[in-house]
Design a protein around this motif. Structure first.
Motif, PDB file in Angstrom:
ATOM      1  N   MET A   1      -0.367  18.736  45.709  1.00 45.73           N
ATOM      2  CA  MET A   1       0.709  17.908  46.258  1.00 45.73           C
ATOM      3  C   MET A   1       1.790  18.773  46.897  1.00 45.73           C
ATOM      4  N   ASN A   2       2.412  18.217  47.906  1.00 48.66           N
ATOM      5  CA  ASN A   2       3.453  18.964  48.608  1.00 48.66           C
ATOM      6  C   ASN A   2       4.726  19.090  47.779  1.00 48.66           C
ATOM      7  N   GLU A   3       5.360  20.229  47.974  1.00 52.79           N
ATOM      8  CA  GLU A   3       6.631  20.473  47.301  1.00 52.79           C
ATOM      9  C   GLU A   3       7.738  19.692  48.009  1.00 52.79           C
TER      10      GLU A   3
ATOM     11  N   GLU B   1       5.682  15.942  45.433  1.00 54.29           N
ATOM     12  CA  GLU B   1       5.481  14.532  45.765  1.00 54.29           C
ATOM     13  C   GLU B   1       4.663  13.847  44.683  1.00 54.29           C
ATOM     14  N   GLY B   2       5.039  12.625  44.363  1.00 58.02           N
ATOM     15  CA  GLY B   2       4.291  11.831  43.398  1.00 58.02           C
ATOM     16  C   GLY B   2       4.683  12.066  41.942  1.00 58.02           C
TER      17      GLY B   2
ATOM     18  N   ASN C   1       6.768  10.140  47.234  1.00 55.18           N
ATOM     19  CA  ASN C   1       8.152  10.346  46.800  1.00 55.18           C
ATOM     20  C   ASN C   1       8.187  10.831  45.359  1.00 55.18           C
ATOM     21  N   ALA C   2       9.384  11.101  44.880  1.00 59.24           N
ATOM     22  CA  ALA C   2       9.505  11.630  43.523  1.00 59.24           C
ATOM     23  C   ALA C   2      10.826  11.180  42.914  1.00 59.24           C
TER      24      ALA C   2
ATOM     25  N   PRO D   1      14.153   6.472  49.674  1.00 57.77           N
ATOM     26  CA  PRO D   1      14.313   7.935  49.655  1.00 57.77           C
ATOM     27  C   PRO D   1      13.032   8.654  49.242  1.00 57.77           C
ATOM     28  N   ARG D   2      12.984   9.934  49.564  1.00 55.26           N
ATOM     29  CA  ARG D   2      11.847  10.753  49.137  1.00 55.26           C
ATOM     30  C   ARG D   2      12.071  11.291  47.731  1.00 55.26           C
ATOM     31  N   LEU D   3      13.328  11.597  47.412  1.00 57.33           N
ATOM     32  CA  LEU D   3      13.647  12.051  46.052  1.00 57.33           C
ATOM     33  C   LEU D   3      14.833  11.244  45.534  1.00 57.33           C
ATOM     34  N   SER D   4      14.603  10.570  44.408  1.00 58.82           N
ATOM     35  CA  SER D   4      15.688   9.802  43.794  1.00 58.82           C
ATOM     36  C   SER D   4      16.115  10.478  42.511  1.00 58.82           C
TER      37      SER D   4
END
Lengths: 216, 249
Positions: free
Chosen positions: B1-3, B29-30, B199-200, B167-170
Motif C-alpha cells: 500500500m502507498n504511504e 492507505e487503507g 484513505n486512512a 479527506p485522505r487522512l482523518s
C-alpha cells in the motif's frame, strides 16, 4: 438639529447611508414604531459626528436603532445616541456594531433614560466592536439611567479581535485566511443589515461591504 | 500500500515548552491507527501540529504527506491536500451558516484540484446524503456552525464535514469524548462507512471503548512526547487491563 415627529400608531423606517454629520431628534407619539439604520462605510478620511435623540412621549412605543460603522483609513467617527423613555410600556433595542481597521477611530456614547413615569419598559443596548488592526481605536461609553423600578433594561459592550480558534477551524476545513476572515466579519456586520426590509437593498449592501472588505 | 503520511523525528513546542520529542510514524492507505496514552503525553498536540495550528512551533524533523512536505504548507493547503482534523472541541461560529461554510470549503478544495465549483442543486443533494450518514436532522442547513449544538451534535457535525470533504487522512481527536452510547455508535458507524482503501484514519483516544467500534490495525502508545510502544489491536485490551505502568513510562 432636524426634528421628526412619528405620529400615533405610525410605523417609520429611516436609513442613513454614509451620511454627513447630523443632529437628529425623533419624537414618538403613542403606539408608534421607529426603526433607524445608520450605515457608515465609505469614508477613509475626515470626521463625522452623529447625534441621535429619540423621545418616546406616548405609551406603547417601539424604537430600534441599528448602527453599523465600518471605519477605515484615517476616518474618525463619533456617534451619540440617547433614547428617553418618558412614559410606560415602551420598548427599545439598539444594535451597535463597529468594525475598525487601519488607523480609524470610533467613538460611541449611548444613553438610555428611563424616566420616573416609565414603568414596564423593555430596553436593551448591545455594542460590539471588532478591531482588525493594531492601530485602530474605539472608545465606547454605554450608559443606562434608570429612575423607574418596574423595568427590564440591559446594556452590554465588548471589544475584541477576530476569534483565532474560529479562524483556524475554518482554515482546517480548507478556507484561506482572508476567506475565513471575510466570512466572520460579514456575519458580524449582518446583524445590522438583516433587519432592513428591502431584500434587494440588503443584498446590495452585503455585496458592497464584502467587496470593500476584500480590498481592506 | 502507498504511504500517505511519514513522520520523522518530529519535535514541536508551544511557548518554549517542548511537547513532541521525536515522533516517528508511518501511515499507509487503507490503515487505521490509534494513538493512546496518558494525559499530557502530546496526543492532541500531534494532531494540531499536523493540521498546522499556529500556536505550535516545529523545532525539528520532517513530515511528508502524499509525497509533499507538509510542514511548509499553510493550514488551508494541508486541508485541501486531504488532511482533516476532527476537533476535540469543535468551535462555534455564530452567524456563519453550515451551508455557506461547507460550500466554501468544498469549492476551495475543488479549485485546488482544478475542478469547477459544485452546482447549487448538486451541493444541496450532497449535504442531504451525507447528513444521513450521521443521522443529523434536516434543519442543519440553516444553523450557524456548531452554534448551540450539544456535545454529541458537534461530534456528528465533524464526521458530517469529513464525509463532505472526503479527506485522505482523518485525524480524529477524541471523537468519543462526551458521547453517550447511541451517539458513539452513530459516529463510529460514520467513520467506518467512510473508510476506504485509499484513505486512512488516525484515532486519538483515551479509551479502549472506541476501539470496540472502530477497530484499528495498529495501536501506538504516546508518552512524554514520544511513541514508546506500538502493537496490533490486541494492545488495547492489554492497556485497559494493566494501564500504562507496565510500559515503564
Amino acid at each position: 438639529m432636524v426634528e421628526h415627529i412619528i405620529n400615533s400608531e405610525e410605523k417609520r423606517d429611516f436609513l442613513f447611508l454614509n451620511p454627513q454629520s447630523q443632529d437628529l431628534l425623533f419624537r414618538q407619539e403613542k403606539g408608534s414604531a421607529l426603526r433607524l439604520f445608520f450605515i457608515d462605510y465609505s469614508n477613509i478620511e475626515g470626521e463625522n459626528r452623529f447625534r441621535v435623540n429619540v423621545e418616546q412621549k406616548g405609551e406603547d412605543c417601539r424604537t430600534e436603532i441599528y448602527v453599523l460603522s465600518f471605519l477605515r483609513g484615517r476616518y474618525r467617527q463619533h456617534f451619540t445616541s440617547r433614547i428617553v423613555h418618558a412614559v410606560g410600556n415602551g420598548y427599545s433595542r439598539q444594535i451597535i456594531r463597529y468594525v475598525l481597521t487601519d488607523e480609524a477611530k470610533g467613538d460611541f456614547a449611548g444613553d438610555v433614560v428611563l424616566s420616573p413615569n416609565a414603568q414596564h419598559i423593555d430596553a436593551q443596548q448591545s455594542n460590539r466592536n471588532l478591531l482588525l488592526s493594531n492601530t485602530a481605536t474605539i472608545r465606547t461609553r454605554p450608559c443606562l439611567e434608570i429612575y423607574a423600578d418596574d423595568v427590564k433594561a440591559s446594556h452590554g459592550s465588548s471589544t475584541g479581535q477576530l476569534d483565532e480558534s474560529a479562524l483556524f477551524y475554518m482554515q482546517q476545513r480548507g478556507l484561506s485566511f482572508s476567506e475565513a476572515r471575510d466570512m466572520l466579519v460579514l456575519s458580524f456586520m449582518s446583524e445590522c443589515i438583516e433587519p432592513i426590509a428591502d431584500v434587494a437593498q440588503r443584498e446590495d449592501l452585503m455585496h458592497t461591504l464584502y467587496s470593500i472588505l476584500q480590498n481592506a | 500500500m502507498n504511504e500517505l503520511l511519514h513522520i520523522e523525528d518530529l519535535h514541536a513546542s508551544i511557548e518554549g515548552k517542548e511537547i513532541l520529542q521525536g515522533i516517528n510514524l508511518t501511515i499507509r492507505e487503507g490503515e487505521i491507527h490509534a494513538i493512546m496514552g496518558p494525559n499530557g503525553a502530546g496526543k492532541s498536540t500531534l494532531g494540531a501540529v499536523l493540521a498546522g495550528h499556529p500556536s505550535y512551533e516545529v523545532t525539528q524533523g520532517k513530515v511528508v504527506f502524499r509525497g509533499k512536505d507538509l510542514l511548509s504548507m499553510p493550514a488551508e493547503q494541508r486541508a485541501r491536500e486531504g488532511l482533516f482534523l476532527s476537533f476535540q472541541y469543535p468551535v462555534e461560529i455564530p452567524g456563519v451558516s453550515m451551508v455557506n461554510f461547507m460550500r466554501a470549503a468544498l469549492n476551495d478544495k475543488r479549485a485546488y484540484e482544478g475542478k469547477e465549483p459544485i452546482a447549487a442543486t448538486d451541493f444541496l443533494k450532497l449535504m442531504r446524503e451525507k447528513k444521513q450518514l450521521v443521522e443529523m436532522a434536516d434543519k442543519l442547513n440553516n444553523r450557524s456552525v456548531n452554534e448551540g449544538f450539544s456535545g454529541g451534535e458537534k461530534k456528528k457535525n465533524e464526521i458530517f464535514q469529513m464525509a463532505m470533504l472526503e479527506p485522505r487522512l482523518s485525524i480524529l481527536d477524541e471523537i468519543d469524548s462526551g458521547l453517550d452510547i447511541d451517539a458513539l455508535r452513530i459516529v463510529a458507524n460514520g467513520v467506518n462507512a467512510l473508510h476506504k482503501e485509499d484513505n486512512a484514519c488516525l484515532l486519538i483516544t483515551h479509551y479502549q471503548r472506541l476501539l470496540d467500534y472502530i477497530v484499528p490495525d495498529y495501536i501506538h502508545v504516546l508518552a512524554n512526547g514520544k511513541i514508546v510502544y506500538s502493537g496490533g489491536k490486541e494492545l488495547a485490551k492489554e492497556l485497559e487491563e494493566k494501564g500504562y505502568e507496565w510500559l515503564n513510562i
